[in-house]
Enzyme design. Structure first.
Site, short mmCIF file in Angstrom:
data_model
loop_
_atom_site.label_atom_id
_atom_site.label_comp_id
_atom_site.label_asym_id
_atom_site.label_seq_id
_atom_site.Cartn_x
_atom_site.Cartn_y
_atom_site.Cartn_z
N ASP A 17 8.14 -53.74 -3.94
CA ASP A 17 9.25 -53.23 -3.13
C ASP A 17 10.50 -52.80 -3.92
O ASP A 17 11.63 -53.13 -3.53
CB ASP A 17 9.66 -54.28 -2.08
CG ASP A 17 8.58 -54.58 -1.06
OD1 ASP A 17 7.48 -54.02 -1.17
OD2 ASP A 17 8.84 -55.39 -0.15
N ASP A 55 7.57 -51.44 1.26
CA ASP A 55 7.88 -51.91 2.61
C ASP A 55 8.04 -50.64 3.46
O ASP A 55 8.73 -49.70 3.05
CB ASP A 55 9.21 -52.69 2.53
CG ASP A 55 9.33 -53.83 3.51
OD1 ASP A 55 8.31 -54.48 3.82
OD2 ASP A 55 10.46 -54.07 3.99
N HIS A 57 8.39 -49.57 7.39
CA HIS A 57 8.52 -49.97 8.80
C HIS A 57 8.72 -48.79 9.74
O HIS A 57 9.46 -47.86 9.41
CB HIS A 57 9.73 -50.90 8.96
CG HIS A 57 9.66 -52.17 8.18
ND1 HIS A 57 8.60 -53.04 8.23
CD2 HIS A 57 10.56 -52.75 7.32
CE1 HIS A 57 8.85 -54.08 7.45
NE2 HIS A 57 10.02 -53.92 6.88
N HIS A 90 15.72 -51.38 7.75
CA HIS A 90 15.53 -51.06 6.33
C HIS A 90 14.14 -50.47 6.13
O HIS A 90 13.24 -50.69 6.94
CB HIS A 90 15.69 -52.33 5.46
CG HIS A 90 14.62 -53.34 5.72
ND1 HIS A 90 14.66 -54.22 6.78
CD2 HIS A 90 13.44 -53.58 5.08
CE1 HIS A 90 13.57 -54.96 6.78
NE2 HIS A 90 12.80 -54.59 5.77
N LYS A 115 3.22 -51.81 3.59
CA LYS A 115 3.13 -53.02 4.41
C LYS A 115 4.27 -53.06 5.40
O LYS A 115 5.33 -52.46 5.17
CB LYS A 115 3.11 -54.27 3.52
CG LYS A 115 4.35 -54.39 2.66
CD LYS A 115 4.24 -55.56 1.69
CE LYS A 115 5.50 -55.72 0.89
NZ LYS A 115 6.71 -55.99 1.68
N CYS A 160 9.33 -61.28 -0.62
CA CYS A 160 8.09 -60.54 -0.84
C CYS A 160 7.40 -60.88 -2.16
O CYS A 160 6.17 -60.93 -2.22
CB CYS A 160 8.34 -59.05 -0.70
SG CYS A 160 8.76 -58.64 1.02
C1 VGL Z 1 11.70 -57.95 2.07
C2 VGL Z 1 12.88 -58.80 3.81
C3 VGL Z 1 12.37 -57.84 4.66
C4 VGL Z 1 11.37 -58.04 0.61
C5 VGL Z 1 11.16 -56.99 2.89
O1 VGL Z 1 10.92 -57.03 0.02
O2 VGL Z 1 11.55 -59.14 0.03
N1 VGL Z 1 12.55 -58.86 2.53
N2 VGL Z 1 11.51 -56.94 4.20
ZN ZN Z 2 10.92 -55.34 5.48
#
Ligand code: VGL
Ligand code: ZN
Length: 214
Positions: A17, A55, A57, A90, A115, A160
């Site tokens: 990420d 990430d 969404h 995000h 993901k 993550c």
């Molecule tokens: C993450 C919170 C929400 C991360 C991703 O990459 O750690 N944290 N989505």
């Molecule tokens: Zn996230």
């Protein structure tokens, strides 16, 4: 610690990420998040095999506080699979915030695992979604390719990256977390808790200077 030499056949670097929204100026900025980029660029040169997670969404994802009336970011809610932290919106699919940091140099990465794309389930780990049962397919990919040891770096250490390292162990891989190539959110002791879990699970915690980049 003795120097670790990456094995070009059986080691893979998994970069978690490293996206604009987790860097300063982003929607869910991790303190010093962009500082992982030079460290990861250095590491990536030493690995024949690299995979990235992203990430990813939908706009109305259930992990977003904006999807829950009257809730604010960093509140928690009970969902079908347990407690879910609510985040600022995000890493929305196809936005600049979801893009990789522009200075990330991992052009030889072989796989990008997206993901968190199911509206009702968050996914911290690169291996399993937060219901802890829905696989991303990564374990099968790694096994089929013959990888045995997974090195992890990226954002955020206590979410993550930690969840991915723990699941790597659960799936029978050796796991090595490169601490200075990660940064944490550190909400209410989450970094100390994650570190204890990682140690208990047999994840090796190393520095990038412990790794011999040929
Ligand atoms: C993450 C919170 C929400 C991360 C991703 O990459 O750690 N944290 N989505
Ligand atoms: Zn996230």
């Amino acid at each position: 610690m003795a120097s670790i030499a990456p094995d070009h056949a059986t080691d893979l670097l998994l970069v978690i990420d490293v996206q604009n929204d987790f860097c300063p100026g982003g929607a869910l900025a991790v303190p010093g998040g962009d500082e992982v980029v030079p460290a990861i660029n250095g590491l990536a040169q030493g690995f024949a095999h690299v995979a990235l997670t992203q990430d990813w969404h939908p706009t109305d994802h259930h992990s977003f506080a904006s999807s829950h009336a009257g809730r604010a970011p960093f509140d928690t809610v009970d969902v079908a699979y347990g407690v879910q932290v609510l985040w600022p919106d995000h890493c929305v699919q196809e936005t600049e915030g979801a893009a990789f940091h522009p200075n990330l140099e991992a052009g030889h990465a072989e796989l990008i695992v997206r993901k968190g794309f199911r509206r009702e389930i968050d996914s911290y780990s690169a291996f399993f979604e937060n219901d802890r049962r829905t696989p991303t397919g990564l374990a099968g990919y790694l096994r089929e390719r013959g990888f045995r040891r997974i090195f992890l770096a990226g954002l955020a250490t206590d979410f993550c990256v930690a969840w991915s390292a723990l699941d790597a162990r659960r799936e029978g891989f050796e796991a090595v977390l490169v601490e200075d190539a990660c940064r944490a959110i550190d909400m209410e002791g989450s970094l100390a808790a994650a570190t204890a879990d990682l140690e208990a699970a047999g994840v090796s915690l190393v520095r990038s200077t412990d790794i011999a980049i040929a």
